[in-house]
Design a protein around this motif. Structure first.
Motif, PDB file in Angstrom:
ATOM      1  N   THR A  50     -74.918   1.338  82.310  1.00 25.87           N
ATOM      2  CA  THR A  50     -75.695   1.725  81.134  1.00 25.87           C
ATOM      3  C   THR A  50     -75.029   2.919  80.486  1.00 25.87           C
ATOM      4  O   THR A  50     -74.172   3.570  81.103  1.00 25.87           O
ATOM      5  CB  THR A  50     -77.127   2.080  81.545  1.00 25.87           C
ATOM      6  N   PRO A  51     -75.396   3.249  79.248  1.00 28.25           N
ATOM      7  CA  PRO A  51     -74.762   4.419  78.607  1.00 28.25           C
ATOM      8  C   PRO A  51     -74.931   5.718  79.377  1.00 28.25           C
ATOM      9  O   PRO A  51     -74.114   6.617  79.243  1.00 28.25           O
ATOM     10  CB  PRO A  51     -75.461   4.483  77.240  1.00 28.25           C
ATOM     11  N   ASP A  52     -76.001   5.826  80.189  1.00 34.46           N
ATOM     12  CA  ASP A  52     -76.174   7.039  80.973  1.00 34.46           C
ATOM     13  C   ASP A  52     -75.556   6.931  82.362  1.00 34.46           C
ATOM     14  O   ASP A  52     -75.765   7.793  83.215  1.00 34.46           O
ATOM     15  CB  ASP A  52     -77.645   7.414  81.082  1.00 34.46           C
ATOM     16  N   GLY A  53     -74.801   5.847  82.650  1.00 34.20           N
ATOM     17  CA  GLY A  53     -74.024   5.749  83.865  1.00 34.20           C
ATOM     18  C   GLY A  53     -74.702   5.065  85.021  1.00 34.20           C
ATOM     19  O   GLY A  53     -74.232   5.201  86.162  1.00 34.20           O
ATOM     20  N   ARG A  54     -75.759   4.287  84.792  1.00 34.50           N
ATOM     21  CA  ARG A  54     -76.401   3.561  85.884  1.00 34.50           C
ATOM     22  C   ARG A  54     -75.753   2.190  86.041  1.00 34.50           C
ATOM     23  O   ARG A  54     -75.387   1.554  85.063  1.00 34.50           O
ATOM     24  CB  ARG A  54     -77.908   3.433  85.654  1.00 34.50           C
ATOM     25  N   THR A  97     -64.885  14.664  93.283  1.00 31.98           N
ATOM     26  CA  THR A  97     -64.837  13.321  92.692  1.00 31.98           C
ATOM     27  C   THR A  97     -66.158  13.003  91.990  1.00 31.98           C
ATOM     28  O   THR A  97     -66.171  12.399  90.894  1.00 31.98           O
ATOM     29  CB  THR A  97     -64.538  12.284  93.787  1.00 31.98           C
ATOM     30  N   LYS A  98     -67.272  13.384  92.607  1.00 32.84           N
ATOM     31  CA  LYS A  98     -68.564  13.168  91.952  1.00 32.84           C
ATOM     32  C   LYS A  98     -68.628  13.895  90.616  1.00 32.84           C
ATOM     33  O   LYS A  98     -69.126  13.369  89.618  1.00 32.84           O
ATOM     34  CB  LYS A  98     -69.691  13.645  92.868  1.00 32.84           C
ATOM     35  N   GLN A  99     -68.130  15.123  90.604  1.00 39.33           N
ATOM     36  CA  GLN A  99     -68.121  15.899  89.372  1.00 39.33           C
ATOM     37  C   GLN A  99     -67.242  15.226  88.315  1.00 39.33           C
ATOM     38  O   GLN A  99     -67.594  15.199  87.133  1.00 39.33           O
ATOM     39  CB  GLN A  99     -67.628  17.325  89.662  1.00 39.33           C
ATOM     40  N   GLN A 100     -66.111  14.681  88.743  1.00 36.03           N
ATOM     41  CA  GLN A 100     -65.251  13.949  87.807  1.00 36.03           C
ATOM     42  C   GLN A 100     -65.984  12.758  87.203  1.00 36.03           C
ATOM     43  O   GLN A 100     -65.882  12.494  85.999  1.00 36.03           O
ATOM     44  CB  GLN A 100     -63.982  13.465  88.534  1.00 36.03           C
ATOM     45  N   MET A 101     -66.728  12.025  88.043  1.00 37.00           N
ATOM     46  CA  MET A 101     -67.454  10.864  87.542  1.00 37.00           C
ATOM     47  C   MET A 101     -68.532  11.282  86.550  1.00 37.00           C
ATOM     48  O   MET A 101     -68.716  10.636  85.501  1.00 37.00           O
ATOM     49  CB  MET A 101     -68.070  10.104  88.708  1.00 37.00           C
ATOM     50  N   LYS A 146     -70.328  11.413  80.909  1.00 40.10           N
ATOM     51  CA  LYS A 146     -70.743  12.227  79.766  1.00 40.10           C
ATOM     52  C   LYS A 146     -69.840  11.978  78.560  1.00 40.10           C
ATOM     53  O   LYS A 146     -70.316  11.806  77.431  1.00 40.10           O
ATOM     54  CB  LYS A 146     -70.721  13.691  80.166  1.00 40.10           C
ATOM     55  N   LEU A 147     -68.524  11.932  78.797  1.00 43.76           N
ATOM     56  CA  LEU A 147     -67.588  11.693  77.690  1.00 43.76           C
ATOM     57  C   LEU A 147     -67.728  10.277  77.157  1.00 43.76           C
ATOM     58  O   LEU A 147     -67.718  10.049  75.939  1.00 43.76           O
ATOM     59  CB  LEU A 147     -66.154  11.942  78.172  1.00 43.76           C
ATOM     60  N   PRO A 177     -63.195   7.664  75.926  1.00 43.78           N
ATOM     61  CA  PRO A 177     -62.784   7.049  77.200  1.00 43.78           C
ATOM     62  C   PRO A 177     -62.136   8.083  78.115  1.00 43.78           C
ATOM     63  O   PRO A 177     -61.659   9.131  77.676  1.00 43.78           O
ATOM     64  CB  PRO A 177     -61.779   5.977  76.781  1.00 43.78           C
ATOM     65  N   SER A 178     -62.113   7.790  79.401  1.00 39.78           N
ATOM     66  CA  SER A 178     -61.482   8.645  80.400  1.00 39.78           C
ATOM     67  C   SER A 178     -60.604   7.794  81.305  1.00 39.78           C
ATOM     68  O   SER A 178     -60.863   6.611  81.517  1.00 39.78           O
ATOM     69  CB  SER A 178     -62.540   9.371  81.256  1.00 39.78           C
ATOM     70  N   ARG A 179     -59.596   8.456  81.834  1.00 38.13           N
ATOM     71  CA  ARG A 179     -58.726   7.776  82.800  1.00 38.13           C
ATOM     72  C   ARG A 179     -58.067   8.826  83.691  1.00 38.13           C
ATOM     73  O   ARG A 179     -57.554   9.824  83.208  1.00 38.13           O
ATOM     74  CB  ARG A 179     -57.661   6.961  82.092  1.00 38.13           C
TER      75      ARG A 179
END
Length: 913
Positions: free
Chosen positions: A278-282, A318-322, A327-328, A334-336
């Motif tokens: 989902t847009p909020d990451g679920r 790693t959790k913080q990176q996710m 958020k971005l 996008p992120s990579r």
């Protein structure tokens, strides 16, 4: 019931309260729909009863009402079915969209190729890999994009897959994927390598197609923001009309589309992880490959924030990176990045190339997030090994003792190691980016450019610069210094690099110069030693001849009486023999075979006495100046040989000045011979190594014409002279050199044409200074008026000397028995040991030496005095003489004038040797 359905139902209820009789056709349509969609058996039975009543044409009063109610219920049911159909179509659209963006967003390329080899379908990544738009890929032969040499491998793989799948059997729906490595052609014309996985799918009509997966050797670049329209997904507008045919299609396609989506995402392979958020990451969905990592259950991740998934439990970072990536992505960015995910336990970590892509709907809002991850464990391990290798190489470069500088094709410095910092005296940060020419003197830069241009096209990867000759470098402060350099070149990727290895050889050249100077001194010493050995042998024979000449001249003077002419001639012979005797003394000094006595002496009195003797012989046009430091310490020396040095050097200066007015200076002082002084005077290095500290310096200079370098290099060679024939022997300076070395000293010469010459002697200070004792004259034994019939056994291999001894001694009462053969003389002595009072023997004889004779005499008669006649006697010989029992040494250079005194002392017990 939704608002739209309620509205339509109200419309039906407000209709006319009476219904016209229904046509059987209309009721039949409703019946058809009921059979299709109604799950209520009661409603179906009511419709059937109504139809039977109509067929019997027996309408009753209540039938109209009953049919009216039935029609209302049917209308309501139609509205409900319409709503359900609309929801089914929306589900189909969502599934189709989901399939489309998962298909296109996959990090791998997918193509469907039919039996004719044409591309029927491909995703966005496949088009991106080939550098083409999707439309330019469709309906073109797939083999067209394969490098020609690899088409055979592709065809062979295709045949193998088809044969294994058994495409002639319609029951086979899908085969296992098989793969190979191929080279494909990019739109730019550059070939690249992909891993190709191939599977075959067979439809219900027995037509087959190839499902191809393209895995590039390098991970694909991140796509930009993606909209549904970019992926070819059409959004259906609401309010479309429903019909039975479309509804039937929806009913059958919804489950098939869902299965297709699942098959696509699960078919990405074990090393590709794909999901939907989902847009909020679920988490809405993940493929089986991701679930298999750590055996994750769906219940653990369903509708959970992605950062809380078990794959990331090992690291808060790693959790913080996710969280940051979600958020971005929710903002459309996008992120990579590379990260590690864990398996069943937190110690089992796998590197993946992770990307999170936002998907926009038609209004430009983020509707979903698509996470994907490609396992890059091998790549990361290779990168770590490469990094380790690079760090090891960097460590080697930094620890290297030689300067290492790497420049690019523009000659700008890109590597500058600590050794380079040290020799050029410039920090790495200051040097990086500078041109290499900054460290090359201006006069050599043109040659450097030419050398580098030629080397760039040379097949040799490495070679020394300037043919191995030293080159010059410039430090940061402008100081030039010599370097030894080698250069190599090569390519790193597309970059041409040149590496120069430099070594500061300043100290090495200085050491080599010092070594050359010492080797030259050694060669000179060896030459002098060889010539000295030869000179010593010549001096022995010459001594014998001189002894005969001087002895017979003395006898002749006694015999001629008052004959003045004869006496004058004999006097000239005596002078000539005296000059010859002095020449022999120089030869023996040169060959170091003259007996010397080294005692601590002050050189100042010796210098003044030598100058007093010289002043009497100097012409008026020459002046001599003496400067003696009163604090000069004593040296271990032989005073007579020091006088010989001063006389020879002063005579050399006198001859150099010639008929011109001139000046000779003699200076005596002391210097501190330390390392710095020795470096400035390389000839003193050996002396400094043996006796550093205070050293006496004796210098003799003149105002003569000086010497060129060639002459200066040869002045100490024996018999070398620049004087006219007959004006010099060429031994004066050789003797000086020999005496200096025998005293453990060193001599230097400095001279330039037109500026005179300076000879400087360095002599080590005596360890013990001379004791202040009164000089005692040795008491000379008086010579008796006659020999008192003393019996003398005289032995010399030169017969003329035996005759001369008899003539000199017998007139004075001595009875002389002479032999030229020592063996014969010893036989006579053995026959009668008491027959002689003294034995005088030559030292150097062919059959046996004088020492051997002395030892034999002691064996025959222990107390019989023995004297040895010799032209030379060094310290070693004197010790040997004493051990052999020799009481006296007779010098042949004295022309045997003191022979009687020697005999008397020997008979009386001799003097210590």
């Amino acid at each position: 019931m939704d608002r739209r359905t309620q509205s339509r139902l109200d419309g039906v209820r407000k209709a006319n309260g009476t219904f016209a009789p229904l046509a059987i056709k209309e009721v039949s349509q409703w019946m058809f729909l009921m059979n299709k969609f109604d799950s209520s058996a009661q409603l179906r039975l009511r419709v059937e009863a109504a139809l039977k009543a109509m067929d019997a044409e027996t309408p009753e009063a209540g039938n109209a009402v009953s049919i009216k109610a039935l029609l209302i219920d049917l209308a309501v049911h139609q509205i409900e079915l319409d709503r359900q159909n609309h929801e089914l179509l929306r589900s189909q659209e969502a599934l189709t969209a989901r399939h489309a963006f998962l298909y296109d967003m996959a990090p791998l390329g997918y193509c469907t190729v039919n039996a004719a080899g044409l591309v029927l379908e491909c995703n966005a990544m496949a088009a991106s890999i080939l550098g083409l738009e999707r439309s330019l890929l469709l309906n073109r032969p797939f083999s067209q994009f394969i490098v020609g040499e690899d088409e055979g491998a592709f065809l062979q793989l295709t045949q193998s897959v088809l044969q294994e799948a058994g495409v002639e059997s319609p029951q086979v729906v899908h085969s296992e994927a098989t793969g190979c490595e191929l080279r494909m052609m990019h739109k730019s014309g550059s070939p690249f390598v992909v891993q190709l996985r191939m599977a075959v799918a067979v439809g219900s009509n027995s037509e087959w197609a190839l499902q191809l997966t393209l895995i590039p050797a390098e991970a694909p670049a991140n796509p930009a923001r993606i909209e549904l329209g970019d992926l070819g997904i059409a959004s259906r507008k609401p309010g479309y009309r429903w019909d039975a045919a479309s509804h039937e299609q929806v009913v059958h396609e919804v489950p098939e589309s869902d299965a297709m989506v699942r098959r696509v995402v699960d078919g990405f392979g074990p090393n590709v992880f794909v999901g939907l958020l989902t847009p909020d990451g679920r988490v809405l969905m993940v493929n089986q490959s991701a679930m298999a990592v750590g055996h994750v259950r769906w219940s653990e991740v369903a509708n959970q924030p992605i950062e809380l998934a078990p794959w990331f439990r090992h690291s808060e970072l790693t959790k913080q990176q996710m969280r940051q990536a979600v958020k971005l992505a929710s903002q459309g960015i996008p992120s990579r990045f590379d990260m590690q995910i864990c398996g069943e336990d937190e110690r089992t970590l796998t590197w993946v190339d992770f990307s999170l892509q936002p998907v926009l709907d038609g209004s430009g809002q983020v509707s979903h997030l698509v996470p994907s991850a490609l396992v890059v464990q091998d790549r990361r391990q290779a990168e770590e090994k490469l990094l380790e290798s690079e760090m090891r190489l960097a460590g080697i470069v930094d620890m290297a003792l030689d300067a290492i500088i790497t420049v690019d094709a523009t000659q700008k410095i890109v590597v500058f190691n600590p050794a380079a910092e040290a020799i050029f005296r410039l920090s790495r940060s200051e040097a990086l980016g500078l041109p290499l020419e900054r460290f090359i003197p201006d006069r050599f830069r043109v040659d450097h450019r030419r050398h580098m241009a030629g080397f760039a096209g040379d097949k040799a990867r490495a070679k020394p610069t300037m043919g191995g000759r030293p080159v010059m470098g410039v430090r940061a402060d402008g100081q030039e210094f010599p370097l030894e350099a080698s250069i190599s070149h090569g390519k790193v990727g597309d970059a041409q690099l040149f590496t120069v290895v430099l070594r500061d050889i300043t100290e090495r050249l200085r050491t080599e110069q010092e070594k050359s100077a010492i080797e030259e001194q050694l060669r000179q010493s060896q030459k002098i030693e060889a010539i000295g050995t030869l000179a010593g042998g010549i001096a022995h024979d010459f001594n014998n001849a001189l002894a005969v000449i001087q002895g017979n001249t003395q006898l002749a003077l006694e015999d001629v009486g008052a004959n003045e002419l004869a006496q004058q001639s004999l006097a000239e012979i005596q002078k000539a023999s005296t000059r010859a005797r002095n020449l022999v003394q120089q030869i023996l000094s040169f060959s170091r075979r003259q007996a010397t006595q080294y005692v601590p002496i002050d050189l100042a009195p010796v210098v003044r006495e030598s100058v007093r003797l010289l002043s009497a012989a100097l012409p008026a046009r020459l002046s001599i100046f003496v400067d003696c430091d009163p604090d000069v310490p004593a040296v271990m020396a032989d005073a007579g040989q020091i006088e010989q040095i001063l006389i020879n050097l002063s005579t050399n200066a006198l001859q150099a000045i010639g008929e011109q007015k001139g000046r000779i200076e003699i200076r005596l002082d002391c210097v501190e011979l330390d390392a710095s002084y020795a470096k400035r005077h390389p000839s003193l290095l050996a002396l400094h190594a043996k006796r550093p500290g205070r050293t006496v310096r004796l210098a003799v200079s003149d105002t003569g014409p000086g010497m060129d370098a060639a002459t200066k290099d040869r002045i100490f060679e024996p018999f070398f002279t620049t004087k006219p024939v007959g004006s010099g022997t060429g031994l004066g300076l050789s003797v000086v050199h020999g005496i200096t070395q025998s005293h453990g000293g060193t001599i230097e010469v400095a001279s330039q044409l037109g500026q005179g010459t300076v000879f400087t002697l360095y002599l080590p200070m005596a360890l013990k200074q001379p004791a202040q004792v009164e000089e005692q004259e040795e008491a000379k034994a008086p010579v008796s008026a006659g020999g008192a019939n003393k019996r003398v056994l005289y032995i010399d291999d030169e017969e003329s000397l035996v005759v001369l001894a008899k003539r000199l001694l017998e007139p004075h009462g001595y009875r002389v028995t002479g032999y030229s053969d020592p063996l014969q003389a010893l036989e006579v002595l053995r026959a009668d040991p008491q027959a002689f009072d003294v034995v005088i023997t030559d030292y150097n004889m062919p059959s046996m030496s004088g020492l051997d004779v002395a030892r034999e005499v002691r064996e025959i008669r222990k107390n019989l005095p023995v004297a040895i006649a010799s032209g030379f006697a060094d310290e070693t010989l004197q010790l040997q003489y004493a051990e052999a029992g020799v009481q006296e040494i007779v010098s042949k250079l004295g022309a045997m004038e003191g022979l009687r005194a020697v005999i008397e002392r020997a008979v009386k017990g001799g003097r210590p040797l």
